[in-house]
Scaffold this motif. Sequence first.
Motif, PDB file in Angstrom:
ATOM      1  N   VAL A   8      20.127  -0.081  30.396  1.00 25.33           N
ATOM      2  CA  VAL A   8      20.424   0.250  28.916  1.00 25.33           C
ATOM      3  C   VAL A   8      20.279  -0.877  28.086  1.00 25.33           C
ATOM      4  N   CYS A  10      20.599  -2.348  24.319  1.00 18.12           N
ATOM      5  CA  CYS A  10      20.942  -2.127  22.876  1.00 18.12           C
ATOM      6  C   CYS A  10      21.476  -3.016  22.079  1.00 18.12           C
ATOM      7  N   VAL A  12      22.761  -2.985  19.134  1.00 21.51           N
ATOM      8  CA  VAL A  12      23.682  -2.701  18.070  1.00 21.51           C
ATOM      9  C   VAL A  12      25.048  -3.436  17.950  1.00 21.51           C
ATOM     10  N   CYS A  15      28.838  -2.263  17.508  1.00 18.18           N
ATOM     11  CA  CYS A  15      29.275  -1.220  18.192  1.00 18.18           C
ATOM     12  C   CYS A  15      30.368  -1.785  19.004  1.00 18.18           C
ATOM     13  N   PHE A  17      31.215  -1.066  22.158  1.00 19.79           N
ATOM     14  CA  PHE A  17      30.683  -1.149  23.463  1.00 19.79           C
ATOM     15  C   PHE A  17      29.731  -2.189  23.500  1.00 19.79           C
ATOM     16  N   ASN A  18      29.083  -2.774  22.427  1.00 23.22           N
ATOM     17  CA  ASN A  18      27.942  -3.869  22.793  1.00 23.22           C
ATOM     18  C   ASN A  18      28.453  -5.114  23.439  1.00 23.22           C
ATOM     19  N   LEU A  23      23.680  -5.513  25.553  1.00 22.00           N
ATOM     20  CA  LEU A  23      23.928  -4.414  26.582  1.00 22.00           C
ATOM     21  C   LEU A  23      25.040  -3.491  26.163  1.00 22.00           C
ATOM     22  N   CYS A  24      25.200  -2.689  26.757  1.00 19.78           N
ATOM     23  CA  CYS A  24      26.192  -1.544  26.600  1.00 19.78           C
ATOM     24  C   CYS A  24      27.329  -1.378  27.416  1.00 19.78           C
ATOM     25  N   ALA A  26      29.678   0.737  27.438  1.00 19.36           N
ATOM     26  CA  ALA A  26      30.254   2.362  27.796  1.00 19.36           C
ATOM     27  C   ALA A  26      30.237   2.792  28.948  1.00 19.36           C
ATOM     28  N   ILE A  29      26.263   7.033  27.913  1.00 16.36           N
ATOM     29  CA  ILE A  29      26.064   7.183  26.290  1.00 16.36           C
ATOM     30  C   ILE A  29      25.204   8.618  25.928  1.00 16.36           C
ATOM     31  N   CYS A  48      21.778   6.525  19.385  1.00 16.46           N
ATOM     32  CA  CYS A  48      22.776   6.571  20.205  1.00 16.46           C
ATOM     33  C   CYS A  48      24.222   7.291  19.615  1.00 16.46           C
ATOM     34  N   THR A  50      26.980   7.655  20.945  1.00 17.92           N
ATOM     35  CA  THR A  50      28.050   7.177  21.573  1.00 17.92           C
ATOM     36  C   THR A  50      28.643   6.017  20.716  1.00 17.92           C
ATOM     37  N   PHE A  51      27.906   5.520  19.640  1.00 16.62           N
ATOM     38  CA  PHE A  51      28.318   4.491  18.936  1.00 16.62           C
ATOM     39  C   PHE A  51      29.537   4.319  18.206  1.00 16.62           C
TER      40      PHE A  51
HETATM   41  S1  SF4 Z   1      27.578   3.101  23.013  1.00 13.62           S
HETATM   42 FE1  SF4 Z   1      25.438   3.187  22.105  1.00 13.62          FE
HETATM   43  S2  SF4 Z   1      25.318   1.764  20.228  1.00 13.62           S
HETATM   44 FE2  SF4 Z   1      27.045   1.198  21.444  1.00 13.62          FE
HETATM   45  S3  SF4 Z   1      26.478  -0.520  22.850  1.00 13.62           S
HETATM   46 FE3  SF4 Z   1      26.367   1.450  23.802  1.00 13.62          FE
HETATM   47  S4  SF4 Z   1      23.915   1.953  23.610  1.00 13.62           S
HETATM   48 FE4  SF4 Z   1      24.692   0.696  21.791  1.00 13.62          FE
END
Ligand code: SF4
Length: 55
Positions: A8, A10, A12, A15, A17-18, A23-24, A26, A29, A48, A50-51
């Motif tokens: 994954v 990402c 963003v 966020c 989780f970033n 990278l993510c 979480a 997602i 996404c 899950t943000f």
């Molecule tokens: S939860 Fe979604 S927006 Fe947040 S880091 Fe993970 S992939 Fe990106």
Amino acid sequence: MANTLPGVKCTVKNCKFNEGGRLCSASAIEVNVDNGGDSAKQSRETNCHTFQPHM
Ligand code: SF4
């Protein structure tokens, strides 16, 4: 660095989780079609859900 989801990418950065802007961390997602429904024509129509913003 926290464990991240393999495969994954990402970008963003705001966020919670970033990791490192790419990278993510979480546990999983959820990605949905913008504006509801279950069909998208282009990648930009998905996001996404899950943000979570940094507090
Ligand atoms: S939860 Fe979604 S927006 Fe947040 S880091 Fe993970 S992939 Fe990106």
